[in-house]
Design an enzyme around this catalytic site. Structure first.
Site, PDB file in Angstrom:
ATOM      1  N   ASP A 482      34.356  37.039  37.175  1.00  0.00           N
ATOM      2  CA  ASP A 482      35.510  37.902  36.987  1.00  0.00           C
ATOM      3  C   ASP A 482      36.697  36.988  36.657  1.00  0.00           C
ATOM      4  O   ASP A 482      36.651  35.783  36.923  1.00  0.00           O
ATOM      5  CB  ASP A 482      35.762  38.701  38.273  1.00  0.00           C
ATOM      6  CG  ASP A 482      36.957  39.609  38.155  1.00  0.00           C
ATOM      7  OD1 ASP A 482      37.170  40.159  37.061  1.00  0.00           O
ATOM      8  OD2 ASP A 482      37.694  39.768  39.146  1.00  0.00           O
ATOM      9  N   ASP A 843      35.793  38.902  43.189  1.00  0.00           N
ATOM     10  CA  ASP A 843      36.638  38.914  44.387  1.00  0.00           C
ATOM     11  C   ASP A 843      36.959  40.314  44.876  1.00  0.00           C
ATOM     12  O   ASP A 843      37.794  40.467  45.764  1.00  0.00           O
ATOM     13  CB  ASP A 843      37.945  38.166  44.108  1.00  0.00           C
ATOM     14  CG  ASP A 843      38.830  38.906  43.124  1.00  0.00           C
ATOM     15  OD1 ASP A 843      38.278  39.580  42.236  1.00  0.00           O
ATOM     16  OD2 ASP A 843      40.066  38.816  43.232  1.00  0.00           O
ATOM     17  N   ASP A 847      33.681  44.588  41.526  1.00  0.00           N
ATOM     18  CA  ASP A 847      32.592  43.712  41.078  1.00  0.00           C
ATOM     19  C   ASP A 847      31.322  43.926  41.889  1.00  0.00           C
ATOM     20  O   ASP A 847      30.330  43.232  41.670  1.00  0.00           O
ATOM     21  CB  ASP A 847      33.013  42.231  41.205  1.00  0.00           C
ATOM     22  CG  ASP A 847      34.283  41.928  40.438  1.00  0.00           C
ATOM     23  OD1 ASP A 847      34.354  42.316  39.262  1.00  0.00           O
ATOM     24  OD2 ASP A 847      35.203  41.315  41.008  1.00  0.00           O
TER      25      ASP A 847
END
Length: 1161
Positions: A482, A843, A847
């Protein structure tokens, strides 16, 4: 007819979803059940074990196929590559005809799934419970359908009409009974259940068989050792499972004990337990409550904290579903941003906008495990299996060893039977071969290596909830990241604003709190176009909005509302701010931001004034598309590209003044009407800095040939720039932008390939277009070094229409921007289909899907929604990634070493025993014990202690056991073993002193002859023989040699000499073997007796060192008298005392135990 029956027998459950399954109908058959029970009895339960491991065999053995309508058992088979099988009973919900009639009398929607599920005239509902979800039998379409979900085919108008006024009590009760309870229950399984499930693992069953056999042969010591090791492994596994269950149980426990306000048709608003909610119920939403279900907002507005879903505590504004007369389903009507109407389960309501006359109401959409939170919990409880070749190859290899053991069994039976051995002895010797060929200590040895790696990861602050995935870390060759919060810092710094001036942009203006902008449209947009709220006296919201608002020097007026509020938000200059011409701005209506629309807008009014305006902010290209073209600067594209290529986050701003002469009802203005004919204001530029650890980590991964990919929800150009600045894309590489268009009308779907040129290059053309003809598949060959970049919308189109091209794109696809959570997990799965071993680092809970889908997922956040990630790092940067890969590679190599060593040790012992069987001989229990416990077990445990090598190698360790190099190594070692042991077996028989019938003959030769002069013609030597000793020593030394050979160091583990304990163990074992080989044992016993047992000087030395004092009374008295200066008395006379004062000896009285009598006198 046969085809029709086959169709009725089979259906698809959850078609098109991730957990799609085939379902087959069966009915129990009494005669088959009786035969199976007899089979359980005669096989001593082994048949039951087979059925436990193979549920599809159980169903096919006990049941007969039938239609799903008549089935009382269903067989479920996953449609993925794993083809997992399971079976479920078809259960029933009994209904009364009266309750059903009452429901029909008041039901608003008689065509619903709940109504179609009632089977008449029996009046019951058939259902199955699969992975915590109830599927009810739809008697109309003849298949099982999810309950606990409101159908998607309702239009916006029908949702309001059917559910807006609530249900009658009879309809509520009926729907709740059929839908099931609204609970997310994660029970804590009792320890005995976990133990039974673990013990029934095929390998532990084999260990139990081995131990029972060894106990029958009085091979007690090693049996106890195996039991202890197995109990430790089982205990660790049960502890891990139990801990995870407890953690998950308490995480969701509060969800099931919530009081909610329900709106009924005749009862009005009343309190109800959340577990009794059913789809279609109407909730009254209040502040500071947690939603117990997914609900569709139909009136009023509210602001939620969706940190459970996004991982970030950012307030999200929700708007009610419009009452439009549209024939399309409500999701299709709001296709781009339908989620802005949905209140998700587990999210917190922090503000509401309603009144006593018109409260905030929402229709229950999904309940229980169908909700967003329930789906997350369910994915943790039932994770998708990982296709790991090591475990698959290990099973194949073990099956080969089992096949080899059967050959040995046949050989043993033939040899011992032909020599007239007892049947019981023949069976024991034959079964022994299985326990020799298949090492029972293998699971414990492999588990030890994983435990060591897990402890080393914990020292690096990387915590693991799925230790089996540590080995997978060593196979990774692609890692996805990410962007925001992972590669870059979480927050953003405001760089400045670029206002428009005439037909072109002006110079960038830095925005500082002590030097704010003067009043104007630009300041109005910055001050009002946001979703910030005041909560507990503090302004909260999206970090971007916060940075933008802070630079204005204004504040938000805090309304101290007790419950609901209809007040609009008001922003005013703070007292110490620079004076402006207005008192403040009131936000009358807000159209919230959505990732699908890529924009937000507000309708405002100047406080105490009559000026109304619309302000918009969002993706610059999107904002510009809503503006009058003459207000958009001519250098718009160049200026935007200038900042995005430097890695800045760019936001477009626009506005227009509303003319309300004909329409004074501002709240009635629709979004499409408000967001039209705008005037472009400028660009807001924000900076998102790379984390310090990003560049070196990506450089290290690149040097080890691990491919890196960025999957982000941010702007595409910003992502490309971050990728170049971080080193994910080298400066020499070309970036090809892929854009896809969906088919529309007569136009077919198309893909455009654009070569992005670097801003530093002096070229009149900023881009080059390459077109792809999908039909003939012709593609212009790109340059060698290139990377593809695309957005989430393009990815979805290519996935849907051009799947064959997608594979080619993914080979060099590096940047995937504007990706939704579902698209992230889909992309990871597509990479896996290409054979990549994929890691994912993120994080936030957005995700979470990708973290679960990847072979290895590591979360940099400890938020609630990231609990599904196999690994969690306490250090919020990507330094954990190479550390995880290093430990994974070391653990993988260790597993290979241990497996190879244990297999070769088994084959060495197998060949030795079969050789001795030829002479009706075998190793003694202590010979087995020395090889099994003192040599192999200790080596296999200490072999795993090597630490990971500090530098990543440019290649991965082998991930397949069934590979030519490993098989060649095993074959060569087996040939060497056979040669050594057969040569030793034959050579010892050619010695002059060799006699088969009397092995002591060589120890006491007569006059140097060949030893034929013996008093006994035949001596029973038991297990002792020259061949036995020779073969055993050769096998033992061979085990030690192989331990050195298979214990690898560089480039994945530290060198072998750094494993001090392993080196000491090997040295001691070699010394012991050499001692046993060359020492004369009888002389050794005599020497040891003289040197230790009878060495008085040595024992006296020990007494002095440990200050030993004798406990004998006379010794104590001697010592006391030696220290008494007045003893012995000289030239003195002592007189006896009187009888009454006679003193007794300080040593006490002595009683001779030989004369002690216990009789009562």
């Amino acid at each position: 007819m046969g085809e029709l029956k086959r169709v009725e027998h089979h259906a698809i459950l959850n078609q098109g979803e991730e957990n799609e399954m085939d379902v087959f109908g069966y009915r129990k058959h009494l005669l088959r059940e009786v035969f199976c029970i007899l089979g359980y009895i005669f096989s001593l339960g082994f048949l039951w074990l087979i059925f436990y491991w193979k549920p599809e065999w159980y169903v096919r053995a006990q049941c007969v196929p039938c239609s799903l309508q008549d089935a009382n058992i269903v067989l479920l088979t996953s449609t993925d590559q794993f083809k997992e099988h399971n079976w479920k009973k078809v259960l029933q919900i009994p209904l009364s005809e009266a309750s059903h009639s009452s429901y029909i009398a008041v039901a608003k929607d008689r065509g619903s799934v709940i109504n179609r599920a009632v089977i008449k005239p029996l009046f019951h509902v058939r259902y199955i419970q699969v992975q915590k979800i109830r599927y009810i039998w739809d008697d109309t379409v003849k298949q099982f359908t999810k309950s606990g979900i409101l159908e998607d085919d309702y239009t916006c108008a029908s949702v309001h009409e059917t559910f807006g006024s609530g249900f009658m009590k009879e309809e509520q009760d009926f729907r709740r009974l059929v839908s099931g309870p609204n609970i997310i229950d994660v029970g804590i399984p009792p320890i005995w259940k976990l133990l039974v499930k673990e013990v029934l693992n095929p390998f532990y069953v084999f260990q139990l068989f081995s131990v029972c056999l060894w106990f029958a042969e009085l091979y007690i010591e090693y049996s106890v050792a195996i039991i202890i090791m197995s109990l430790v492994c089982i205990g660790l596994s049960v502890y891990t499972l139990r801990t995870q269950s407890i953690k998950l149980h308490y995480l969701v426990e509060s969800h099931n004990n919530i009081k909610v306000s329900v709106f009924g048709k005749n009862t009005g608003v009343y309190e109800e337990e959340s577990r009794n909610l059913a789809p279609g119920d109407v909730l009254v939403i209040k502040r500071n409550t947690v939603l117990p279900c997914d609900a569709l907002l139909i009136s009023g507005g509210c602001i939620l904290n969706e940190s459970m879903l996004t991982g970030e505590s950012i307030p999200v504004t929700k708007t009610p579903l419009p009452k439009t007369d549209d024939t399309q389903p409500w999701k299709v009507h709001s296709v781009h941003d339908y989620k802005r109407h949905i209140l998700f389960c587990g999210t917190e309501v922090i503000q509401t906008k309603g009144s006593n006359l018109n409260p905030v109401k929402a229709v229950v959409l999904k309940t229980g495990f169908n909700t967003a939170k329930g789906d997350l919990v369910r994915s943790i409880l039932y994770p998708k299996p990982v296709n790991y070749k090591l475990y698959r190859d290990a099973l194949i290899f073990l099956c080969c060893l089992i096949g080899l053991s059967f050959i040995g069994m046949i050989y043993a039976v033939c040899v011992f039977s032909l020599n007239g051995e007892l049947a019981g002895e023949v069976v024991i010797k034959a079964l022994d071969v299985i326990t020799i060929a298949v090492p029972p200590a293998l699971p414990a040895a492999l588990t030890a290596g994983i435990i060591y790696a897990q402890r080393r990861l914990e020292k690096a602050k990387i915590f693991c909830i799925s230790p089996q995935r540590i080995n997978l870390c060593g196979t990774l060759n692609l890692f996805c990241f990410d962007k925001t919060g992972t590669l870059t810092e979480d927050g953003m710094d405001l760089y400045g604003v670029v206002p428009t001036g005439g037909k072109r942009f002006q110079e960038l203006l830095p925005l500082l709190e002590d030097n704010p902008l003067p009043w104007g449209p630009l300041l109005g947009a910055l001050a009002s176009c946001h979703s910030l709220i005041v909560l507990d006296g503090k302004v909260q919201g999206d970090p971007l909005d916060l940075k933008m608002f802070e630079c204005t020097g204004w504040g938000i007026e805090d309304f101290q509302e007790e419950e609901e509020s209809t007040q609009s938000m008001t922003v005013k200059p703070v007292p110490h701010a620079v004076s402006v011409d207005v008192e403040g701005v009131v936000v009358l209506q807000q159209f919230p931001f959505s990732s699908g629309l890529q924009r937000m807008s507000v309708i405002t009014q100047v406080l105490n004034g009559d000026e109304y305006a619309v302000y918009m902010k969002g993706a610059p290209e999107m904002v510009a598309s809503f503006c009058e073209q003459d207000t958009v600067p001519s250098n718009f594209s160049e200026e935007l590209e200038r900042y995005t290529k430097q890695g800045f986050r760019v936001i477009g701003l626009a506005y227009k003044i509303l003319d309300l002469k004909d329409n004074l009802n501002v709240t009635a203005i629709k979004r499409d009407e408000a967001e039209s004919n705008l005037c472009f204001l400028g660009l807001l530029v924000l900076e998102n800095r790379l984390k310090l650890e990003t560049r070196p980590v990506l450089r290290e991964l690149a040097s080890s040939n691990i491919r890196t990919v960025m999957i982000t929800g941010d702007n595409l150009q910003t992502a490309v720039t971050v990728a170049k600045n971080s080193g994910m894309i080298t400066k020499e590489s070309n970036v090809i932008l892929i854009e896809a268009q969906e088919p529309s009308g007569v136009n077919m779907a198309s893909i455009t390939w654009t070569l992005l040129k670097d801003a530093k290059e002096n070229n009149t053309s900023d881009y080059m277009e390459i077109y792809l003809n999908i039909e003939d598949g012709s593609v212009q060959k790109p340059k060698p070094a290139y990377h593809f970049a695309m957005t989430g919308s393009t990815y979805k189109i290519i996935l849907q229409y051009y799947n064959n091209v997608l594979e080619k794109i993914l080979i060099n696809g590096t940047i995937f921007a504007r990706m939704a959570p579902g698209e992230k997990s889909s992309l990871v799965e597509e990479f896996q289909k290409l054979g990549y071993y994929v890691g994912m680092c993120g994080d936030g809970a957005n995700d979470c899907g990708a973290l679960k889908m990847a072979h290895v997922g590591i979360s940099l956040s400890e938020q609630e929604a990231s609990v599904a990630s196999p690994f969690t790092s306490q250090n919020p940067n990507i330094e954990c990634v190479p550390q995880l890969i290093k430990e994974g590679r070391a653990a993988l190599v260790t597993s290979f070493c241990v497996f190879k060593y244990m297999a070769l040790y088994s084959l060495i012992q197998y060949t030795g025993v079969l050789l001795l069987y030829w002479q009706l001989n075998t190793y003694s229990n202590y010979q087995f014990l020395f090889q099994d416990l003192a040599i192999t077990t200790i080596i296999s445990v200490t072999m795993s202690l090597n630490h990971a090598f500090p530098k990543l190698a440019p290649y991965r360790p082998p991930a397949q056991l069934i590979s030519p190099p490993l098989l060649l190594s095993v074959v060569l070692n087996v040939i060497l073993t056979l040669a050594m042991q057969i040569c030793g077996f034959l050579i010892v028989q050619d010695q002059l002193w060799y006699r088969k019938d009397n092995i002591l003959n060589a120890c006491y030769p007569v006059n140097g002859t060949d030893g034929t002069n013996s008093t006994n013609a035949e001596i029973d030597n038991g297990a002792r023989s020259y061949e036995n000793t020779t073969v055993w020593f050769l096998g033992t030394l061979n085990c030690l040699i192989i331990a050195f050979m298979v214990s690898k160091g560089r480039p994945f583990r530290q060198p072998i000499y750094t494993n001090y304990l392993f080196m000491i163990v090997i040295a001691v074992q070699i010394a012991v073997c050499l001692f046993l080989l060359f020492a004369h044992i009888a002389d050794v016993y005599i020497r040891l007796d003289e040197a230790i047992i009878e060495n008085r000087k040595l024992w006296n030395l020990f007494k002095r060192l440990f200050r030993y004092k004798s406990k004998s009374p006379y010794k104590k008295l001697q010592l006391k008298l030696a220290k008494d200066p007045a003893w012995p008395p000289i030239e003195t006379r002592d007189h006896s005392a009187a009888n009454s004062t006679i003193q007794k000896s300080v040593m006490g009285d002595y009683v001779n135990p030989s004369f002690e009598s216990h009789e009562n006198c």
